[in-house]
Scaffold this active site. Sequence first.
Site, PDB file in Angstrom:
ATOM      1  N   LYS A   1       0.835  -1.194   0.000  1.00 57.38           N
ATOM      2  CA  LYS A   1       0.000   0.000   0.000  1.00 57.38           C
ATOM      3  C   LYS A   1       0.877   1.254   0.000  1.00 57.38           C
ATOM      4  O   LYS A   1       1.975   1.228   0.559  1.00 57.38           O
ATOM      5  CB  LYS A   1      -0.863   0.038   1.267  1.00 57.38           C
ATOM      6  CG  LYS A   1      -2.005  -0.951   1.322  1.00 57.38           C
ATOM      7  CD  LYS A   1      -2.800  -0.764   2.613  1.00 57.38           C
ATOM      8  CE  LYS A   1      -3.897  -1.809   2.759  1.00 57.38           C
ATOM      9  NZ  LYS A   1      -4.955  -1.697   1.746  1.00 57.38           N
TER      10      LYS A   1
ATOM     11  N   ARG B   1     -10.018 -11.626   2.252  1.00 55.33           N
ATOM     12  CA  ARG B   1     -10.870 -12.693   1.726  1.00 55.33           C
ATOM     13  C   ARG B   1     -10.190 -14.054   1.815  1.00 55.33           C
ATOM     14  O   ARG B   1     -10.858 -15.085   1.879  1.00 55.33           O
ATOM     15  CB  ARG B   1     -11.295 -12.340   0.294  1.00 55.33           C
ATOM     16  CG  ARG B   1     -10.150 -12.153  -0.661  1.00 55.33           C
ATOM     17  CD  ARG B   1     -10.567 -11.412  -1.926  1.00 55.33           C
ATOM     18  NE  ARG B   1     -10.758  -9.975  -1.694  1.00 55.33           N
ATOM     19  CZ  ARG B   1     -11.147  -9.095  -2.631  1.00 55.33           C
ATOM     20  NH1 ARG B   1     -11.419  -9.519  -3.857  1.00 55.33           N
ATOM     21  NH2 ARG B   1     -11.286  -7.820  -2.341  1.00 55.33           N
TER      22      ARG B   1
END
Length: 541
Positions: free
Chosen positions: A312, A386
């Site tokens: 990020k 996920r």
Amino acid sequence: MAGAHRPGTSIGRVTMTIHTSEASAHATEADALIVGVVQGEDGPRPAPGASDVDDALGGTLTELLTALDATGRAEEVTKIPAAGRLPVPVIVAVGLGPVSNTGDGDEARFEPEKLRRAAGAAVRVLTAGRQPAGLNGTGPNGADSARGEKRHIALALPARDATEAGAVAVGALLGGYSFRRYRTTGIGTDAELTLLTALPADRAGAAAQRAQVLADAVTLVRDLVNTGPSDLVPATFAAEAQRVAAAAGLDIEVLDEHQLAEGGYGGILGVGQGSVHPPRLVRLAYTHPDATRTLALVGKGITFDSGGLSLKPPKSMEWMKSDMGGAAAVLGALQAIAALRPAVNVVGYLAMAENMPSGSAQRPSDVITIHGGKTVEVLNTDAEGRLVMADAMARSAQDSPDLLIDIATLTGAQLVALGSRVAGVMANSDTLAAGVADASVRSGEPAWAMPLPEELRKGLDSTVADLTNVSGDRNGGMLVAGLFLREFVPAGVAWAHLDIAGPSFNESGAWGYTPRGGTGAATRALVQIAEDVAAGQLPGE
Ligand code: BES
Ligand code: MN
Ligand code: ZN
């Protein structure tokens, strides 16, 4: 004092004692007395509960409020010196906004959330911020010992039934929250709250007790989220869960990295393999002898999300200590459920890993095998939530749940779609999505049912594995993540997914009973969902 109930129950640094009618505003000694103000068409009007105060002021409360430019706008705080006419130095009038129904004066009913926010805003103003020396110690490390003094706050807000009393109590307790673990200066005041209500002591006590349980759970979650990520790695988070489980009487099982390897938890291991702090999967269980249903809760517990090799940018990483907010909410909810004892069995999974880049980190294009056997091509290591969720959701098949709820700070797309306060709800039935969103809203947590459009599923087709973890199509990212998770729902199980990326962390200013930083989002929603399952209201047909 008459009707005193549960004296000194502690939530963080705020304690609350309930007093019944004998302890009227005239007779209540405190450092501040909170009253409500309604935003009437012709100006501010004292809310129910304020009549004693108005009497003590010779019926001039409305006049005073008007003179001080108070309007009754929601969460507006106006301080009025009591000037010796009450046994408190200051009256704190807080706005409740306009009353929507036709009832007037004492007939008006207040939405619980308005009461929570008003109580929270008033208590927050009285307890937050830099405190003057003497009121609050400035000992090293914010040591409790240096903070002997407590501010005693009495609440004379509308509390005419258990719903109103409970709402005022929850809002007040949560509004008094402050996280002081790392403070070396005097910020935040300890408080003791007295809720004035004419309710019979047993009903007031029950409402207060429920409020305390909920506020304790939310406080736990806020503390966990606010803790720096080097102080809360998977092993320490799991140890916290063990502490909570022991105190609440919950069963607990903690799988370490070796047991995860044995059990084939490729998602949790893959995400965690770049970190020197190995992952964990925690399973908590609450059982009730009369339960006919089992609810499974699965929470995302990424203790820090750097993105991994799909790193990020710095700004996006600033709040990624909050990426375990889903797992923390499951832990907090189970603590509350164990205290409230609804007739339902509840299993909670906390899927914990730290997502870091390193020589051992998983690579974009690695293929992993999720618990149960499905394979995933990891094209973006920042879509890690996920992967850990898939393992825990697949594992929950062993519990044969009647309803599976997963809860995760899953996508930035949730913030784009719904903003920072409204959770997204997706499910394998539209009725269930609506039912879960409704339970959340009833608990005081905004949520909105979203669809899972079939045409987005093909974006997850992989050239080498059963599916990829990201879609080539950037649109509808929250829904794509929901479609990914749907692949790991045990066959025949009713399932709903809550994306709380926005609600779990408040980056801007405090509002109502919500502080900056960790909010404790979804904790109360999950408790409400458990109660709805116990009542046979969920999962519905
Ligand atoms: N933890 C983030 C989601 C998030 C973003 C939570 C902002 C709170 C605030 C999640 O792991 C993530 O990085 N998601 C990616 C998914 C993408 C790579 C498909 C995202 O939303 O950018
Ligand atoms: Mn991520
Ligand atoms: Zn994440």
